[in-house]
Design an enzyme around this catalytic site. Sequence first.
Site, short mmCIF file in Angstrom:
data_model
loop_
_atom_site.label_atom_id
_atom_site.label_comp_id
_atom_site.label_asym_id
_atom_site.label_seq_id
_atom_site.Cartn_x
_atom_site.Cartn_y
_atom_site.Cartn_z
N ASP A 163 -34.55 -15.96 -22.37
CA ASP A 163 -35.78 -16.61 -21.91
C ASP A 163 -36.03 -17.86 -22.76
O ASP A 163 -36.29 -18.96 -22.25
CB ASP A 163 -36.93 -15.60 -22.08
N ASP B 194 -35.00 -22.11 -21.87
CA ASP B 194 -36.02 -23.17 -21.83
C ASP B 194 -35.65 -24.33 -22.75
O ASP B 194 -35.91 -25.49 -22.43
CB ASP B 194 -37.40 -22.61 -22.20
N ASP C 258 -31.03 -17.52 -33.98
CA ASP C 258 -31.68 -18.64 -34.67
C ASP C 258 -30.71 -19.82 -34.79
O ASP C 258 -31.07 -20.98 -34.55
CB ASP C 258 -32.23 -18.21 -36.04
#
Length: 363
Positions: free
Chosen positions: A250, A254, A226
């Site tokens: 993943d 991005d 986080d």
Amino acid sequence: MPSKHILLLPGDGIGPEVVAETEKVIGWFSQHGPVKFTTSMAFIGGSAYDATGTPFPDETLAKARKADAILLGAVGGPKWEGLPYGSRPERGLLGLRKELGLFANLRPALCYDALADASTLKRDVVAGLDIIIVRELTGGIYFGQPRGVEQLPDGTRRGFNTEVYTSPEVTRIARVAFELAKKRQRRVCSVDKANVLECTEMWREEVIAVHKESYRDVDLSHMYVDNAAMQLVRNPKQFDVIVTTNMFGDILSDIASQLTGSLGMLPSASMGEPGTPGVFEPVHGSAPDIAGKGIANPIATILSFAMMLKYSFELVQEAHHLERAVMHVLDQGLRTADIMQPGMTRVGTGEMGDAIVKALGPN
Ligand code: NAD
């Protein structure tokens, strides 16, 4: 002169267009570099399904195993969306990664000065950015068993997946990250959620053990996922190499891709054990909305070939030469539609490829 064989898998949508431009670049290096490149082509994805009835034909796998490296365009598109799961274009891609055991996904996020204004973040946050995310690609929650959705006696449903890693899986991906860092700024940040997930607590312990054993000359830090997501948009330049699990990678890759402004600029590499051919491909998909129009940006695929030069063939100087040629063309003001800015010159896919080949040097 040594010779290397590259398998081209153009795939669907804009895949064949961007791979064709990269072939021009491969041709230039074959003529002017220390290694001769030969190429062959095979089907994958929707076009493979149309031609052979499967998105991942046996012939493609056989050719892939024999190649020294693989350059892939993209797969997928609306034409194949209604197919059963096992026949969808994406199965071709997943099959290739699985069969070749490609456990490490390398995604650099590099922000060229000429494009710093195309990012949604402020110029000073992203200009000169050069980080790389190493994502574990064949383990973790995307593959863990048990998984599924079950009906409960009270009529409600229960969905579940399993986050699972073995210590050898962590050790090998950690080694990839440390080795990369040694060729860069010698800093690795391992991202986990060790405060909540036992599996990633073990991940952290294993990364520390590899570091102690073999890589004390690299700085190792740890971050919860986080916080890492927040730090990536707050101050991305604090990172050098980030190593993380399949799912966290993943998501974080991005986020990192958006730092640089355009999907059309981002290369990637998927690597396995030494001796296995790596797969090099743009991060973007098949872009069906612009396919066949001659306006796709070929740079992500061309930079994927630069990664191939570096990581599969140890041709580091040649890779830098190609990266500089791309930078030069951007500095000249040439832009495909996706990275167009006021005052710049708009060019198509073929013109961008030709300009990069020209910037490499005389033919
Ligand atoms: P996409 O990456 O194909 O396109 C997203 C947007 O970015 C579109 O507007 C597209 O025009 C633009 N874009 C992408 N690459 C570009 C380039 N090189 N130059 C200029 N503009 C570019 O993602 P999507 O639209 O979500 O997916 C389209 C298809 O691609 C789907 O079938 C999806 O499953 C597939 N896909 C494949 C891969 C892969 O092959 N690795 C990755 C992602 C998506």
